[in-house]
Motif scaffolding. Structure first.
Motif, short mmCIF file in Angstrom:
data_model
loop_
_atom_site.label_atom_id
_atom_site.label_comp_id
_atom_site.label_asym_id
_atom_site.label_seq_id
_atom_site.Cartn_x
_atom_site.Cartn_y
_atom_site.Cartn_z
N GLY B 62 -15.80 64.04 -43.01
CA GLY B 62 -14.83 63.26 -44.04
C GLY B 62 -13.92 62.81 -43.16
N PHE B 63 -13.57 62.18 -41.99
CA PHE B 63 -12.98 61.55 -41.54
C PHE B 63 -13.26 59.89 -40.89
N GLU B 64 -11.86 58.85 -40.78
CA GLU B 64 -12.13 57.70 -41.04
C GLU B 64 -11.21 57.61 -39.64
N ALA B 65 -11.47 56.52 -38.94
CA ALA B 65 -10.21 55.57 -37.97
C ALA B 65 -10.33 54.11 -38.86
N GLU B 66 -8.38 53.44 -37.84
CA GLU B 66 -8.30 52.14 -38.54
C GLU B 66 -7.72 51.51 -37.12
N PHE B 67 -8.68 50.30 -36.74
CA PHE B 67 -8.31 49.88 -35.58
C PHE B 67 -6.90 48.64 -35.73
N LYS B 68 -6.51 48.74 -34.89
CA LYS B 68 -5.10 48.05 -35.30
C LYS B 68 -4.71 47.01 -34.53
N ARG B 69 -5.27 45.98 -33.99
CA ARG B 69 -5.20 45.05 -32.47
C ARG B 69 -3.97 45.05 -31.96
N SER B 70 -3.09 45.02 -33.70
CA SER B 70 -1.95 44.07 -33.19
C SER B 70 -0.56 45.23 -32.65
N GLN B 71 -1.24 46.97 -32.66
CA GLN B 71 -0.46 48.33 -32.37
C GLN B 71 -0.95 48.95 -31.14
N SER B 72 -2.59 48.13 -31.25
CA SER B 72 -3.33 49.01 -29.99
C SER B 72 -3.77 50.30 -30.10
N SER B 73 -3.73 50.14 -31.19
CA SER B 73 -4.36 52.05 -32.28
C SER B 73 -5.11 51.80 -33.08
N PHE B 74 -5.75 53.30 -32.33
CA PHE B 74 -7.07 53.53 -33.16
C PHE B 74 -6.98 54.75 -33.64
N ASN B 75 -5.97 55.31 -35.07
CA ASN B 75 -5.66 56.55 -35.84
C ASN B 75 -7.01 57.18 -36.59
N LEU B 76 -7.01 58.76 -36.67
CA LEU B 76 -7.46 58.51 -37.50
C LEU B 76 -7.19 60.00 -38.06
N ARG B 77 -7.67 59.80 -39.25
CA ARG B 77 -7.27 60.38 -40.65
C ARG B 77 -8.49 61.48 -41.47
#
Lengths: 116, 114
Positions: B62-77
């Motif tokens: 049930g996990f997902e993650a979003e890649f945000k290039r502008s923020q250099s982030s890959f947060n798990l939710r």
């Protein structure tokens, strides 16, 4: 599913001993890795191997050596164990697809090694 | 040099609450990003991976993650945490120039309270 098997879950050895940690994978992966894991430091790469008899140093190779005589087996050797090598050791494998760095690594359950 | 930062060493959430674990990376080109979970006494299990395309990736459990290039982030939710999600979570980046080497963050320990 990929199976990476580490020969021991727990191991206790004495200072100065030569220690062998064994890892076997069953998916014909080209790449194999040895990490150590310590609280607050995450995973640090010790050595990795791209192919049989090939090895490359990782970030913390001092005090360790490796052997890869067969594709499925990757051994980590502590030449003369010291107390600062007490740690969790994790083995991993991955396949090569032509683009390095993009294949997930599959991990064994780890060996918790204590050096007394 | 490539690096991965997980700014939260430890997070506590209530069962049923939503979860977000942060991951920031430093890498010159498009990275290959991964999230792993480690239950106590176990090895690491792959939750999800991002190579290219859709920036929102779905994983197991049930996990997902979003890649945000502008923020250099890959947060798990995860929208609703279960007690069995208590574990250590690691973000990793696969680096092209150095071959198959991965760079791992230092991990975030998740505690779930009933």
């Amino acid at each position: 599913d990929v199976k990476v098997t580490q020969s021991s879950r727990y191991l206790v050895k004495r200072t100065g001993e030569k220690v062998f940690l064994e890892c076997v994978q069953d998916m014909d992966h080209e790449n194999m890795f040895w990490y150590r894991q310590d609280p607050g430091l995450g995973l640090r790469l010790i050595y990795f191997s791209y192919d049989v008899k090939m090895k490359e140093k990782g970030d913390i190779p001092e005090g360790y050596s490796v052997s890869r005589e067969k594709k499925e087996r990757f051994s980590l050797i502590l030449e003369s164990a010291s107390t600062n090598q007490t740690s969790m050791y994790l083995c991993a494998s991955s396949r090569v697809s032509g683009l390095p760095g993009n294949q997930p690594q599959h991990f064994g359950d780890g060996t918790r090694l204590s050096i007394l | 040099a490539q690096s991965v930062t997980q700014p939260d060493i430890h997070i506590t959430v209530s069962e049923g609450a939503s979860l977000e674990l942060r991951c920031n990376y430093s890498y010159g080109a498009t990275p290959y990003l991964f999230w792993y979970v480690q239950s106590p006494g176990q090895g690491l299990q792959l939750l999800l991976k991002y190579f290219s395309g859709d920036t929102l990736v779905q994983g197991i459990k049930g996990f997902e993650a979003e890649f945000k290039r502008s923020q250099s982030s890959f947060n798990l939710r995860k929208p609703s945490v279960h007690w069995s999600d208590a574990a250590e979570y690691f973000c990793a980046v696969g680096a092209l120039p150095t071959g198959n080497q991965f760079y791992f963050g230092t991990g975030t320990s998740l505690t779930v309270i009933p």
